[in-house]
Write an enzyme that holds these catalytic residues in place. Structure first.
Site, PDB file in Angstrom:
ATOM      1  N   SER A 163       0.557  -1.166  -0.193  1.00  0.00           N
ATOM      2  CA  SER A 163      -0.080   0.027  -0.441  1.00  0.00           C
ATOM      3  C   SER A 163       0.530   1.416  -0.006  1.00  0.00           C
ATOM      4  O   SER A 163       2.220   1.023   0.702  1.00  0.00           O
ATOM      5  CB  SER A 163      -0.784   0.072   1.337  1.00  0.00           C
ATOM      6  OG  SER A 163      -1.355   1.082   1.209  1.00  0.00           O
ATOM      7  N   LYS A 209      -3.714  -6.560   3.209  1.00  0.00           N
ATOM      8  CA  LYS A 209      -4.372  -5.520   2.830  1.00  0.00           C
ATOM      9  C   LYS A 209      -6.094  -5.506   2.143  1.00  0.00           C
ATOM     10  O   LYS A 209      -6.089  -4.414   2.349  1.00  0.00           O
ATOM     11  CB  LYS A 209      -2.933  -5.456   1.265  1.00  0.00           C
ATOM     12  CG  LYS A 209      -3.635  -4.449  -0.643  1.00  0.00           C
ATOM     13  CD  LYS A 209      -2.775  -3.414   0.789  1.00  0.00           C
ATOM     14  CE  LYS A 209      -3.125  -2.237   0.036  1.00  0.00           C
ATOM     15  NZ  LYS A 209      -3.710  -1.987  -1.108  1.00  0.00           N
ATOM     16  N   HIS A 247      -7.196  -3.102   4.189  1.00  0.00           N
ATOM     17  CA  HIS A 247      -6.660  -2.054   4.537  1.00  0.00           C
ATOM     18  C   HIS A 247      -7.712  -0.755   4.185  1.00  0.00           C
ATOM     19  O   HIS A 247      -8.160  -0.357   4.264  1.00  0.00           O
ATOM     20  CB  HIS A 247      -4.955  -2.392   4.137  1.00  0.00           C
ATOM     21  CG  HIS A 247      -4.803  -0.465   4.146  1.00  0.00           C
ATOM     22  ND1 HIS A 247      -4.632   0.020   2.801  1.00  0.00           N
ATOM     23  CD2 HIS A 247      -4.036   0.095   4.213  1.00  0.00           C
ATOM     24  CE1 HIS A 247      -4.356   1.242   2.606  1.00  0.00           C
ATOM     25  NE2 HIS A 247      -3.815   1.150   3.473  1.00  0.00           N
ATOM     26  N   ASN A 248      -7.792  -1.307   2.393  1.00  0.00           N
ATOM     27  CA  ASN A 248      -8.150  -0.947   1.463  1.00  0.00           C
ATOM     28  C   ASN A 248      -9.570  -0.819   2.008  1.00  0.00           C
ATOM     29  O   ASN A 248     -10.728   0.608   2.138  1.00  0.00           O
ATOM     30  CB  ASN A 248      -8.623  -1.597   0.162  1.00  0.00           C
ATOM     31  CG  ASN A 248      -7.359  -1.871  -0.030  1.00  0.00           C
ATOM     32  OD1 ASN A 248      -6.041  -0.951   0.067  1.00  0.00           O
ATOM     33  ND2 ASN A 248      -7.303  -1.941  -1.680  1.00  0.00           N
ATOM     34  N   GLU A 288     -10.191   1.920   4.345  1.00  0.00           N
ATOM     35  CA  GLU A 288      -9.640   3.150   4.053  1.00  0.00           C
ATOM     36  C   GLU A 288     -10.948   4.284   3.143  1.00  0.00           C
ATOM     37  O   GLU A 288     -11.186   4.885   3.065  1.00  0.00           O
ATOM     38  CB  GLU A 288      -8.743   2.458   2.721  1.00  0.00           C
ATOM     39  CG  GLU A 288      -8.147   3.626   1.977  1.00  0.00           C
ATOM     40  CD  GLU A 288      -7.877   2.766  -0.170  1.00  0.00           C
ATOM     41  OE1 GLU A 288      -6.448   2.645   0.528  1.00  0.00           O
ATOM     42  OE2 GLU A 288      -7.989   3.283  -0.383  1.00  0.00           O
TER      43      GLU A 288
HETATM   44  C1  6PG Z   1      -2.783   1.517  -1.317  1.00  0.00           C
HETATM   45  C2  6PG Z   1      -4.643   1.352  -2.390  1.00  0.00           C
HETATM   46  C3  6PG Z   1      -4.486   1.448  -3.661  1.00  0.00           C
HETATM   47  C4  6PG Z   1      -6.038   1.175  -4.171  1.00  0.00           C
HETATM   48  C5  6PG Z   1      -6.663   2.378  -4.358  1.00  0.00           C
HETATM   49  C6  6PG Z   1      -7.734   2.713  -5.049  1.00  0.00           C
HETATM   50  O1  6PG Z   1      -3.165   0.733  -0.590  1.00  0.00           O
HETATM   51  O2  6PG Z   1      -2.858   2.196  -2.695  1.00  0.00           O
HETATM   52  O3  6PG Z   1      -5.141   1.353  -0.931  1.00  0.00           O
HETATM   53  O4  6PG Z   1      -4.343  -0.538  -3.169  1.00  0.00           O
HETATM   54  O5  6PG Z   1      -5.785   1.187  -5.628  1.00  0.00           O
HETATM   55  O6  6PG Z   1      -7.589   2.494  -2.760  1.00  0.00           O
HETATM   56  O7  6PG Z   1      -9.055   1.850  -5.015  1.00  0.00           O
HETATM   57  P1  6PG Z   1      -9.974   1.785  -5.087  1.00  0.00           P
HETATM   58  O8  6PG Z   1     -10.808   2.453  -6.646  1.00  0.00           O
HETATM   59  O9  6PG Z   1     -11.591   1.166  -5.470  1.00  0.00           O
HETATM   60  O10 6PG Z   1     -10.848   3.452  -4.812  1.00  0.00           O
END
Ligand code: 6PG
Length: 476
Positions: A128, A182, A185-186, A189
């Protein structure tokens, strides 16, 4: 001299990861399906370290010391399988294949199993931090066998972000554990971003603040408990002015949030695990609603809202209330996220160290935040903590903020500004702390219409009431 590690797939993430490895003194073999990218990398950044360009996969494999370490950085799904299929026949026992893309952990489990049967190691590593992180220090969440991690550790821990001298790379657990974490994590996010968006929306509607003024609010918040990368870049996005119109940038961007799938996966998987991740679910749904143009067009300006669309609030007090609502809801989202990790760890026997996961996320990744130290401390105090929310720090933080949080949810409802993240988090909190839930009524209904039975508070066993007959209770 042979290369120490290889990267195949040199789009921006793969290229930056390769540069990061080279800058840290590792000899990196590089390969891309179309060779132009390989050549461009070596030409542009060759001075940064030692790159060994390879024209095809056999050349890439031949250039490596053994056991070979090969990082695949291509699109998740079929493209990853295609590279693996081409690579595997070229490898020898003990070689290590790393998938650093955003794979679904179920795919990683399948691939790990298939390669293990061939005597190869497969490491699903979550990475990430976007482009910037890949180049200057990402957060790395590797799964796979302990042997494979031992062979990768010196490199991965070196290229990862560091916070207070500690590397943001820790071996998560076997097979799909790294990609699972991971994915979570998303999911977090997504929840974080939804909560930030709700805070912005409420402050803007209720207080009539401009995006530039709101940028200052977020900048201010970024000096306290909320300090995090996402809050920091929120201020940056809000203060941006569109060049062609002179309007605030947020006002010229189409209000339809896209998604590539990791947030959705998190919710799907959590549903299967039976873990309520309502913060993430509301975040995914809110993105879906934003993109549902047909229904939005049919309803916007048509469905009536509340008669009073303004709230009588004190500006400074409301900003402070929203800050509390945001922080409390964020704590709930993280508590739910860690519940999902714990549940998956049990289900798949991954034995994940929850506190260590918070450590990995302190730097490099998108959700990096000051408050992750609090999670680490909570698990240091009690490794078997049933929920982060019952940890003393969390308990107190929510206790301090809850009256404000309740006011914000009530205000949002009364002025008609959607705040599904704040509201769902509060409902979860109240559900969690309730002495009695109305689930007893649901059980009664289930027993009445379908003889699904129920349990009693005062005796063991399953019971059924003869609802349509004498209404006597029977043991089921
Ligand atoms: C990271 C991000 C990455 C991802 C974005 C976009 O940890 O660097 O999570 O992996 O590309 O989160 O995700 P979406 O397009 O689903 O919003």
């Amino acid at each position: 001299a042979p290369a120490q590690i290889a990267v195949t797939g040199l789009a921006v993430m793969g290229r930056n990861l390769a540069r990061n490895l080279a800058r840290n003194g590792f000899r990196v073999a590089v390969h891309n399906r179309s060779q132009a990218r390989t050549d461009a990398l070596v030409e542009e950044f060759g001075h940064e370290g030692e790159f060994v360009p390879a024209a095809d996969l056999p050349a890439l494999v031949a250039s490596l010391e053994q056991p070979r370490r090969i990082i695949i950085m291509v699109k998740a799904g079929e493209p990853t399988d295609a590279v693996i299929d081409e690579l595997v026949p070229l490898l020898d026992q003990g070689d290590i294949v790393v998938d650093a893309g955003n794979a679904h952990f179920a795919d990683t489990r399948r691939r790990e199993n298939a390669l293990r049967e061939k005597g190869l190691h497969f490491v699903g590593a979550g990475v990430s931090g976007g482009e910037e992180g890949a180049l200057n220090g990402p957060s790395i969440m590797p799964g796979g066998s302990p042997e494979s991690y031992a062979a990768l550790e010196p490199m991965l821990t070196k290229i990862a972000a560091h916070v207070g001298g500690e590397s943001c790379c820790v071996h998560v657990g076997p097979d799909g554990a790294g990609h699972f974490v991971k994915m979570l994590h998303n999911g977090i996010e997504y929840a974080d971003m939804q909560l930030i968006a709700e805070a912005y929306d409420l402050l803007r509607h209720v207080l009539d603040l401009s995006p530039a003024e709101l940028a200052d609010v977020f900048r201010e918040w970024n000096t306290g408990d909320l300090e995090s990368f996402l809050i920091e870049i929120t201020a940056e996005v809000l203060s941006q002015v569109d060049e062609s119109t002179g309007q605030p940038f947020v006002d010229v961007v189409l209000d339809q949030a896209e998604q590539k799938g990791t947030g959705r996966w998190t919710v799907q998987v959590a549903l299967d695990l039976g873990i309520p991740v309502s913060g993430m679910a509301e975040a995914v749904f809110a993105r879906s609603l934003s993109g549902d143009v047909v229904r939005r067009r049919a309803a916007a300006g048509v469905l009536p809202g509340p008669s009073e669309a303004k709230a009588d609030v004190d500006r400074a007090a409301f900003i402070e209330d929203v800050r509390h609502a945001l922080y409390s809801s964020k704590l709930v989202a993280y508590a739910q996220g860690f519940d999902a990790i714990r549940a998956a760890s049990e289900q798949y026997s991954w034995n994940i160290d929850l506190g260590a996961m918070a450590t990995i996320w302190r730097g490099g990744c998108i959700i990096r935040a000051r408050f992750l130290d609090r999670i680490k401390e909570a698990y240091d105090r009690d490794a078997n903590l049933p929920s982060l929310l019952v940890d003393d720090y969390f308990k107190e933080a929510v206790a301090n903020g809850q009256e404000a949080w309740r006011r914000v949810v009530a205000t949002a409802a009364s002025v008609g500004v959607p705040a599904p993240g704040f509201a769902a988090a509060l409902a979860y909190y109240d559900g969690l702390r309730a002495e009695r839930l109305p689930a007893s009524l649901i059980q009664g209904l289930r027993d009445l219409f379908g003889a699904h039975t129920y349990h009693r508070v005062d005796r063991e066993g399953a019971y059924h009431l003869d609802w349509s007959g004498d209404r006597k209770e029977h043991t089921a």
